[in-house]
Design a protein around this motif. Structure first.
Motif, short mmCIF file in Angstrom:
data_model
loop_
_atom_site.label_atom_id
_atom_site.label_comp_id
_atom_site.label_asym_id
_atom_site.label_seq_id
_atom_site.Cartn_x
_atom_site.Cartn_y
_atom_site.Cartn_z
N UNK A 137 -25.23 22.11 -37.14
CA UNK A 137 -24.37 22.98 -38.07
C UNK A 137 -22.88 23.03 -37.37
N UNK A 138 -22.88 23.31 -36.08
CA UNK A 138 -21.93 23.56 -35.35
C UNK A 138 -21.07 22.32 -35.45
N UNK B 275 -15.47 19.27 -40.16
CA UNK B 275 -15.17 19.14 -41.66
C UNK B 275 -13.48 19.91 -41.65
N UNK C 290 -20.84 20.26 -37.89
CA UNK C 290 -19.96 20.51 -39.19
C UNK C 290 -18.91 21.54 -39.28
N UNK C 291 -19.13 22.65 -38.54
CA UNK C 291 -17.90 23.73 -38.56
C UNK C 291 -16.90 23.12 -37.76
#
Lengths: 248, 187
Positions: B5-6, B12, B8-9
């Motif tokens: 997730x990091x 993106x 993506x954060x």
């Protein structure tokens, strides 16, 4: 573009009618989903109506406060039905404050309440884009692509339709995921904000910015990007905290 | 493979930032309004019409002066209700350089009733006669009254469909137009 629908002697303004219909559908859906999930549907309608009433009143009071001099000898016009005498930004601030007050008075000042409003906002967004398409507001930049539309003296991107389709996709995704998400309170609202700010960042590139620029950048695009990034960070932090709690 | 997730954060927002850079508006595209259309931020479409009292007014001749253009008809109740306020605004602002013009939708009005309405309300600002509906069509007027606020550079700054428009609102909009006029560079 269909700003006015002429039905015999009646001229019906389409954009406000679409917004009213959207408001009614959105609030009905939000109440239904709230009662299905065991939440109190009353609080949804209470906050919605308080926000609308306080927003309208606040918008008029804010307009008067900012233009007090113009009302000299004309105080009856304070009650004018003309919507041009509304200050939208003032109305939004008052509506938000009133909603917050009602929510906290009902001991519902928590994040899960925000999630209950997601169906309302997610279904109201398409209504805004349809209203914009009908009135020609928020029009696109010029293009020669095959799906261009003729509007305001030029061939343009139908950007309102790009937004409309994106908002319907977002609404569908959120509806599909609503019962399966084991996420923490507030995450549904965060998802909505991330998706919405994301597609606005992408498609505002095709919207005519008018004079709304910061240097050579579009103000709307920069704002949407900032909202997207902040919401992503909050969502990540929230998830990280949840994972930590689960493992301990 | 599941993306952490990091990643993506971080990625993106960076991808979107690159998109924003790609989407920037070049200075050559940041030109003042050049297309005429009956909408905010566009040049007001030009026309010439006969006045109620004889003679003609060419809108192009008014460039350099802020203008309020009100489409009306004598059978329309909100038009009738707002006309005294337009007259009052005309008396208050004419010396400041603001022009108020009424465009009567003569093609759908009775000339006699229009004349008696003007006389009974002692309207002194210019009234133009749209006898063929060509100007109403040019301005895409679908509902009466419709009012356009046009700055001294000939750009429409606001449109109000419906009425009546109270004097208080006319004052706010007139002051805004005059303030823009004050700040506008000399043509």
């Amino acid at each position: 573009m269909l700003p006015i629908l002429d039905l015999g002697p009646l001229s019906l303004p389409i954009p406000p009618l679409v917004l009213l219909l959207g408001f009614w559908l959105a609030s009905t859906l939000a109440e239904k989903q709230a009662s299905k999930s065991g939440a109190d549907p009353e609080i949804i309608s209470k906050i919605t109506w308080v926000a609308v009433a306080a927003g309208l009143l606040g918008a008029r009071l804010s307009f008067i406060a900012r233009n007090m001099y113009a009302f000299r000898g004309q105080w009856a016009s304070v009650l004018s039905l003309n919507p041009a005498l509304l200050d939208i930004s003032g109305g939004l601030v008052i509506a938000a404050a009133a909603s917050f007050y009602v929510a906290s008075k009902n001991q519902r000042g928590d994040w899960s309440l925000l999630d209950q409003f997601v169906p309302f906002i997610a279904l109201f967004m398409p209504a805004i884009y349809i209203a914009n398409f009908a009135s020609g507001a928020g029009y696109g930049t010029m293009t020669d692509l095959p799906w261009r539309i003729e509007i305001w003296g030029a061939q343009r991107h139908p950007v309102q339709l790009y937004y409309l389709l994106s908002s319907l996709v977002v609404f569908t995704i959120l509806e599909i995921r609503k019962d399966t998400d084991p996420n923490p309170p507030g995450s549904r609202m965060l998802s909505f904000i991330i998706y919405t700010a994301g597609y606005i960042t992408i498609f505002s590139r095709f919207q005519d910015p008018g004079g709304n620029l910061v240097g050579s950048f579009r103000t709307l695009q920069l704002t949407a990007w900032a909202v997207f990034t902040i919401a992503m960070l909050i969502a990540y932090q929230q998830q990280h905290r949840e994972d930590k709690n689960a493992s301990s | 493979m599941k993306i952490p997730k990091i990643i993506l954060v971080i990625t993106l927002p960076l991808i979107l930032l690159a998109w924003i850079w790609f989407s920037r508006v070049p200075p050559s595209a940041q030109v003042p309004a050049s297309i005429a259309a009956p909408r905010e931020d566009f040049l007001a479409p030009l026309f010439t019409l006969e006045t109620f009292r004889g003679g003609e007014i060419d809108i192009a001749d008014l460039k350099g002066q802020p203008l309020i253009l009100n489409f009306w008809a004598s059978w329309c109740p909100p038009c009738r209700a707002e006309m005294p306020d337009f007259q009052q605004a005309w008396e208050e602002y004419r010396d400041s350089g603001l022009v108020i013009i009424g465009v009567n939708a003569t093609y759908q009005d009775s000339l006699n009733e229009m004349q008696s309405f003007i006389a009974s309300n002692q309207l002194t600002f210019p009234i133009l006669l749209d006898t063929r509906g060509s100007v109403s069509s040019l301005y895409q007027v679908r509902s009466l009254p419709t009012t356009f606020f046009i700055n001294s550079e000939g750009v429409i700054t606001k449109t109000i469909i419906g009425g009546p428009i109270p004097l208080s609102l006319l004052r706010v909009e007139a002051d805004q137009l005059l303030m823009d006029n004050y700040h506008a560079p000399d043509p």
